[in-house]
Scaffold this motif. Structure first.
Motif, PDB file in Angstrom:
ATOM      1  N   SER A 134       0.564   3.554  -2.980  1.00  0.00           N
ATOM      2  CA  SER A 134      -0.816   3.885  -3.348  1.00  0.00           C
ATOM      3  C   SER A 134      -1.453   4.919  -2.424  1.00  0.00           C
ATOM      4  CB  SER A 134      -1.671   2.605  -3.335  1.00  0.00           C
ATOM      5  OG  SER A 134      -1.105   1.597  -4.134  1.00  0.00           O
ATOM      6  N   HIS A 175      -3.184   7.943  -4.053  1.00  0.00           N
ATOM      7  CA  HIS A 175      -4.429   7.585  -4.731  1.00  0.00           C
ATOM      8  C   HIS A 175      -5.540   7.333  -3.714  1.00  0.00           C
ATOM      9  CE1 HIS A 175      -1.378   6.660  -7.767  1.00  0.00           C
ATOM     10  NE2 HIS A 175      -2.312   6.799  -8.671  1.00  0.00           N
ATOM     11  N   ILE A 176      -5.193   6.629  -2.623  1.00  0.00           N
ATOM     12  CA  ILE A 176      -6.188   6.345  -1.589  1.00  0.00           C
ATOM     13  C   ILE A 176      -6.656   7.642  -0.933  1.00  0.00           C
ATOM     14  CG2 ILE A 176      -6.587   5.209   0.629  1.00  0.00           C
ATOM     15  CD1 ILE A 176      -4.546   3.074  -0.229  1.00  0.00           C
ATOM     16  N   SER A 184      -7.132  -0.515  -9.900  1.00  0.00           N
ATOM     17  CA  SER A 184      -7.639   0.395  -8.863  1.00  0.00           C
ATOM     18  C   SER A 184      -6.948   0.056  -7.549  1.00  0.00           C
ATOM     19  CB  SER A 184      -9.154   0.236  -8.707  1.00  0.00           C
ATOM     20  OG  SER A 184      -9.611   0.848  -7.514  1.00  0.00           O
ATOM     21  N   TRP A 185      -6.798   1.045  -6.678  1.00  0.00           N
ATOM     22  CA  TRP A 185      -6.153   0.780  -5.392  1.00  0.00           C
ATOM     23  C   TRP A 185      -6.959  -0.230  -4.559  1.00  0.00           C
ATOM     24  CZ3 TRP A 185      -8.767   1.475  -0.869  1.00  0.00           C
ATOM     25  CH2 TRP A 185      -9.833   2.384  -0.845  1.00  0.00           C
ATOM     26  N   HIS A 186      -8.256  -0.318  -4.799  1.00  0.00           N
ATOM     27  CA  HIS A 186      -9.100  -1.259  -4.053  1.00  0.00           C
ATOM     28  C   HIS A 186      -8.586  -2.690  -4.192  1.00  0.00           C
ATOM     29  CE1 HIS A 186     -12.233   1.835  -3.420  1.00  0.00           C
ATOM     30  NE2 HIS A 186     -11.930   2.228  -4.651  1.00  0.00           N
ATOM     31  N   THR A 195      -2.442  -0.287  -8.838  1.00  0.00           N
ATOM     32  CA  THR A 195      -3.073   1.021  -8.666  1.00  0.00           C
ATOM     33  C   THR A 195      -3.174   1.763  -9.992  1.00  0.00           C
ATOM     34  OG1 THR A 195      -2.220   1.171  -6.410  1.00  0.00           O
ATOM     35  CG2 THR A 195      -2.938   3.219  -7.439  1.00  0.00           C
ATOM     36  N   ASP A 196      -2.109   1.719 -10.788  1.00  0.00           N
ATOM     37  CA  ASP A 196      -2.090   2.444 -12.064  1.00  0.00           C
ATOM     38  C   ASP A 196      -2.979   1.809 -13.126  1.00  0.00           C
ATOM     39  OD1 ASP A 196      -0.319   4.279 -11.031  1.00  0.00           O
ATOM     40  OD2 ASP A 196       1.460   3.302 -11.830  1.00  0.00           O
ATOM     41  N   GLY A 253       2.105  -3.162  -6.076  1.00  0.00           N
ATOM     42  CA  GLY A 253       1.093  -2.196  -5.655  1.00  0.00           C
ATOM     43  C   GLY A 253       0.953  -1.047  -6.635  1.00  0.00           C
ATOM     44  N   ALA A 280       0.808  -1.222   0.000  1.00  0.00           N
ATOM     45  CA  ALA A 280       0.000   0.000   0.000  1.00  0.00           C
ATOM     46  C   ALA A 280       0.846   1.281   0.000  1.00  0.00           C
ATOM     47  CB  ALA A 280      -0.937   0.007   1.209  1.00  0.00           C
ATOM     48  N   SER A 328      -8.966   9.497  -3.289  1.00  0.00           N
ATOM     49  CA  SER A 328     -10.240   8.815  -3.449  1.00  0.00           C
ATOM     50  C   SER A 328     -11.139   8.973  -2.232  1.00  0.00           C
ATOM     51  CB  SER A 328      -9.990   7.331  -3.713  1.00  0.00           C
ATOM     52  OG  SER A 328     -11.196   6.602  -3.762  1.00  0.00           O
ATOM     53  N   ILE A 335      -5.561  -3.846  -4.385  1.00  0.00           N
ATOM     54  CA  ILE A 335      -4.391  -4.262  -3.602  1.00  0.00           C
ATOM     55  C   ILE A 335      -4.838  -4.985  -2.331  1.00  0.00           C
ATOM     56  CG2 ILE A 335      -2.927  -2.388  -4.489  1.00  0.00           C
ATOM     57  CD1 ILE A 335      -3.287  -0.910  -1.886  1.00  0.00           C
TER      58      ILE A 335
END
Length: 531
Positions: free
Chosen positions: A47, A50-51, A177-179, A173-174, A169, A44, A54, A181
């Motif tokens: 990321s 991004h988290i 989506s970060w979800h 993410t790229d 990770g 994580a 979001s 991970i």
């Protein structure tokens, strides 16, 4: 056969009757479980921005996603041996996988940062039992002559995971989506739960000893549990937030440090007098166990510290992208994958002291080699230096892990696994914290020294300023604009060089610390007591 083997262990006395036929498949299952848990420590990291975006949170607030996991993980790790004895090792292992998977699902679907932090606490606590129980299952599933090879599978998991985590990770993410991970753990957890239920079993000797202990009136050391939770929780928060809050100039960090110190001191004084301690500190009277813990602490220190340091170096100093920075780290992880089985086969044939000494020397040499990095260092140079470092780590992990069990009574396997994993994780937290602090402090120092020499009275500075001004004027800028551009360029050069020098200082410090441990390896057992 060693005294340890003969010391009332029915499995050992009966030869190999207690060792399961499918033990190599068991090794793969528990290794993957450990990999899944260790991966979530670092996956994580890249990321967070991004988290934060979001979930409408700041970058500083988002770092609690990492801290929450590390704190709860650190608390559960040392008591996992105790929990295994209370619940039964298989039941505790499967419960940990199920809870980790459910918490991962909740993390991936978290509606806000606050809920994500709560679910990360649960995820970290559930994952805290996976590493030590995996290692304990291996120790009991394999005869001593095969343990080195078995621990190589576990070693690939716990050493390769933090190396590949940031790269994996970042890619997820790229590109997705970060979800994911977090959600990625769910199908893996389902498969692992089924396989663990079918394959992993507590040995008859272990279950008999556990039931006898429970029948004798097993009591819960509530005070020890409270002191451990408070001490390790505050320690992890202090290490994770110390640099951000300028360490002891912050009342919060000072409070965490004092609370942690007093709690852990009280724990050390309290535990020896308990019939069923949360942590069996008496294990430290075994020389090999004590030295193994020191080595594991330093392994975590270097592994996690350098894994943080190298990507920062290539991104901040050399201007690499996050993906390319990950590609600098990843080849070292593949060296681990290749070398661990080889070292596993050598374990037991080659004196463990020599293997650890060679490993420490290689790691130290790799850090000293990195002190020669400059602004023109190529990608190939960076990768080769990282590969040399991970080659050394492979020679350290398996012998040290195996040596930790030498001379320790068989019924203490869970406690040994728990504490060895705890010291490695704390070493990683200390390593990340210290290299980050050294980097910031040395960067400030070098910037002040370099900036103090850039004055109107310095002939070299004036010559460079004049040369740059002429360059920008030739490009079409007016004199005043060209002058400002020249001054900005010199300021950037000072910042760039001071940053480079701070990284080099970190590499020197890590190299010296590791070199000082080489003589310590000679104090360990040769490893032959196992056979």
């Amino acid at each position: 056969m060693s005294d340890t083997t003969a010391n009332g262990n029915p499995a050992a006395i009966a030869g190999q009757a207690e060792y399961p036929a499918g033990r190599w498949l068991i090794a793969a299952v528990v290794g993957l479980a450990a990999f899944m848990e260790v991966l979530d420590i670092s996956i994580a990291n890249v990321s967070l921005s991004h988290i934060a975006g979001s979930l409408s949170a700041s970058q500083d607030e988002a770092t609690w996603i990492l801290t929450a996991y590390l704190v709860s993980n650190a608390i559960v790790l040392p008591i996992s041996g105790w929990l295994s004895q209370v619940m039964g090792r298989k039941r505790f292992f499967i419960t940990s996988i199920v809870a980790f998977s459910i918490a991962s699902l909740a993390c991936g679907m978290a509606p806000s940062l606050a809920w994500l932090v709560v679910f990360r606490i649960i995820q970290g606590a559930a994952g805290g039992g996976l590493q030590p129980v995996s290692q304990a299952v291996l120790a009991d599933s394999f005869p001593p002559r095969e343990r080195g090879m078995a621990f190589s599978i576990y070693g690939v998991a716990v050493v390769f995971a933090p190396a590949i985590g940031p790269t994996l990770g970042g890619w997820i993410t790229d590109n997705v989506s970060w979800h994911w991970i977090f959600l990625l753990n769910v199908p893996v957890g389902i498969v692992l739960t089924i396989l663990a239920w079918l394959l992993v079993h507590d040995t008859a000797a272990y279950e008999k000893a556990r039931k006898a202990k429970m029948a004798a009136g097993f009591t819960v050391d509530y005070i020890g549990l409270a002191l451990l939770t408070l001490g390790l929780g505050c320690l992890q928060i202090m290490l994770d937030k110390g640099q951000d809050d300028d360490w002891f100039s912050s009342t919060f960090i000072t409070t965490m440090a004092v609370t942690s110190g007093l709690s852990l001191l009280a724990l050390v004084l309290w535990e020896p007098f308990q019939r069923h301690p949360i942590m069996d500190l008496s294990l430290f009277r075994y020389r090999n166990f004590s030295i193994a813990n020191i080595m594991m602490f330093m392994l975590g220190f270097v592994l996690f510290g350098s894994t943080l340091l190298i990507p920062q170096f290539v991104q901040q100093v050399l201007g690499y992208t996050a993906t390319l920075a990950g590609l600098v780290i990843s080849p070292g992880g593949f060296v681990i994958v290749v070398m661990m089985p080889i070292v596993g086969m050598l374990s037991g044939r080659v004196d463990a002291r020599w293997m650890v000494g060679i490993g420490l020397s290689l790691v130290s040499i790799s850090m000293f080699h990195m002190t020669g990095f400059d602004l023109d260092s190529s990608y190939t140079q960076l990768v080769l230096a990282r590969c040399l470092q991970t080659l050394g780590l492979a020679f350290i992990f398996i012998p040290v892990t195996s040596i930790a069990y030498v001379g320790v009574p068989p019924d203490k396997t869970d406690q040994v696994s728990a504490m060895v994993n705890l010291t490695r994780n704390i070493g990683g937290s200390v390593g990340i914290s210290l290299v980050t602090t050294w980097l910031a402090r040395r960067g400030q120092y070098h910037h002040e020294v370099l900036a103090s020499s850039v004055t109107p009275y310095d002939h070299q500075t004036q010559a460079l300023l004049h040369q740059l001004t002429q360059h920008f004027m030739a490009a079409g800028a007016a004199f005043n604009e060209a002058r400002h551009q020249a001054q900005a360029t010199i300021a950037n050069l000072v910042a760039e060089q001071s940053q480079l020098m701070s990284f080099i200082d970190d590499y020197w410090i890590l190299g010296i610390v590791i070199a000082c441990l080489v003589p310590l390896s000679l104090l360990m057992s040769s490893g032959k007591e196992e056979h």
